[in-house]
Design an enzyme around this catalytic site. Structure first.
Site, PDB file in Angstrom:
ATOM      1  CE1 TYR A  56      -3.334  -2.683   0.031  1.00  0.00           C
ATOM      2  CE2 TYR A  56      -3.708  -2.300   2.356  1.00  0.00           C
ATOM      3  CZ  TYR A  56      -4.017  -2.969   1.201  1.00  0.00           C
ATOM      4  OH  TYR A  56      -4.999  -3.920   1.203  1.00  0.00           O
ATOM      5  CG  HIS A 132      -2.326  -8.535  -0.684  1.00  0.00           C
ATOM      6  ND1 HIS A 132      -1.653  -7.344  -0.583  1.00  0.00           N
ATOM      7  CD2 HIS A 132      -3.614  -8.187  -0.910  1.00  0.00           C
ATOM      8  CE1 HIS A 132      -2.492  -6.339  -0.735  1.00  0.00           C
ATOM      9  NE2 HIS A 132      -3.684  -6.820  -0.942  1.00  0.00           N
ATOM     10  N   PRO A 210     -16.427  -2.695   2.613  1.00  0.00           N
ATOM     11  CG  PRO A 210     -16.382  -2.149   4.885  1.00  0.00           C
ATOM     12  CD  PRO A 210     -15.490  -2.355   3.695  1.00  0.00           C
ATOM     13  N   GLY A 214     -17.466   3.788  -0.638  1.00  0.00           N
ATOM     14  CA  GLY A 214     -18.260   4.990  -0.424  1.00  0.00           C
ATOM     15  C   GLY A 214     -19.585   5.006  -1.159  1.00  0.00           C
TER      16      GLY A 214
END
Length: 319
Positions: A56, A132, A210, A214
């Site tokens: 990241y 990952h 989740p 947005g």
């Protein structure tokens, strides 16, 4: 904030914080001091579970996110559960905004990755270490054996997989028990095909995206523009077609929200944590207001009828 148990005994806050967006996939990274401030504020708000990964970052600083956590959590390590990931690397040579994802879970790569993550995170152990992505060239038993060794050495305490099949999960778990599986799970991606496996093997589900980046907050409309480097730019989730299909669901949540005094985003999170005690969502944010809003979802109680009503609204939006 209330807590939950992943796997046998990993205690985490009912809502975790996905930290990726501070450094990666949401456009330009958050200014460092602001990111550190937000992470520390999350601890004050009751978050104990923080999710990152060695990849990241961005072209100039591919490991930016782990370093942020290492700086932010200095002196408070024992209070927190930190999850990070190994097994992929980004090739920025062709597209710095959407780099190519490459898998590599060879044992020697894993050992190099864990040592470097420990240094960046400023810690001597990792609470939850995920693969990952599955590496098609490395058997799950091989990966699980390395995880078993790392647990014995004290470098990690638990391990998990991300986006793995049932067969892969079962084979890996047989060698070294898994604590969690991280998967995309939300009201617009409600795949529960692995739920029986998770319950049988006592594996927790950590839900990434989740709130669908947005979308489920209702804050975005058709024709929404996103900056370069924001993975929502061109995403099917934000297409006009998806927006139209999702609207009945958002309308239903809006009405339910009035009854429960809850936002759309809170209901999106409450829906999953009221479904199973072993589901933990990890929404990400760059805003203090959203941080507090998401934390409040852990206090929302939905009846079985209300959960079923949301399930029915999902069906309307996906047909």
């Amino acid at each position: 904030m209330e807590t939950r148990i992943l796997g046998k005994d990993l205690k985490v806050s009912a809502i975790g914080l996905g930290c990726m967006g501070l450094s990666h996939a949401n456009g330009a990274p958050t200014e460092e001091n602001e990111a550190v401030r937000l992470l520390r504020e999350a601890v004050e708000d009751g978050y104990t579970f923080f999710d990152t990964a060695e990849t990241y970052g961005y072209k100039e600083d591919p490991h930016h996110n782990e370093k942020l956590l290492g700086k932010a959590f200095s002196g408070m390590r024992g209070k927190l559960v930190i999850a990070t990931k190994f097994g992929v690397w980004f090739d920025y040579s062709e597209n710095e905004y959407h780099p190519k994802l490459n898998a590599d879970s060879r044992p020697e790569t894993i050992r190099k990755s864990v040592d470097e993550s420990l240094k960046r995170l400023n810690t001597d152990y990792i609470d939850l270490y995920y693969q990952h992505r599955v590496d098609p060239n490395v058997e799950p038993e091989t990966v699980a054996e390395v995880m078993s060794e790392l647990i014995k050495e004290g470098k990690i305490r638990h391990w998990g997989v991300s986006m793995a099949s049932e067969d892969y999960i079962r084979r890996a778990h047989a060698v070294c028990p898994l604590t969690a599986s991280q998967n995309v799970y939300s009201l617009i991606a409600p795949d529960e095909s692995l739920f029986s496996t998770f319950e049988e093997l006592n594996i927790g589900l950590v839900s990434c995206c989740p709130i669908a980046k947005g979308l489920l907050t209702g804050a975005y409309t058709k024709g929404q523009e996103f900056e370069q480097g924001d993975y929502r730019r061109g995403s099917a989730w934000f297409s006009d077609e998806t927006m139209d299909k999702t609207q009945p669901l958002l309308d239903y949540l809006t009405q339910l929200g009035k009854e429960k005094n809850a936002t759309l985003g809170q209901l999106s999170l409450a829906w999953m944590i009221n479904k199973k005690p072993w589901i933990v969502p990890i929404p990400g944010t760059r805003k203090s207001s959203r941080l507090k809003e998401n934390a409040g979802a852990g206090d929302i109680r939905l009846t079985a009828e209300e959960v079923a009503g949301i399930d029915a609204a999902i069906t309307i939006g996906t047909t």
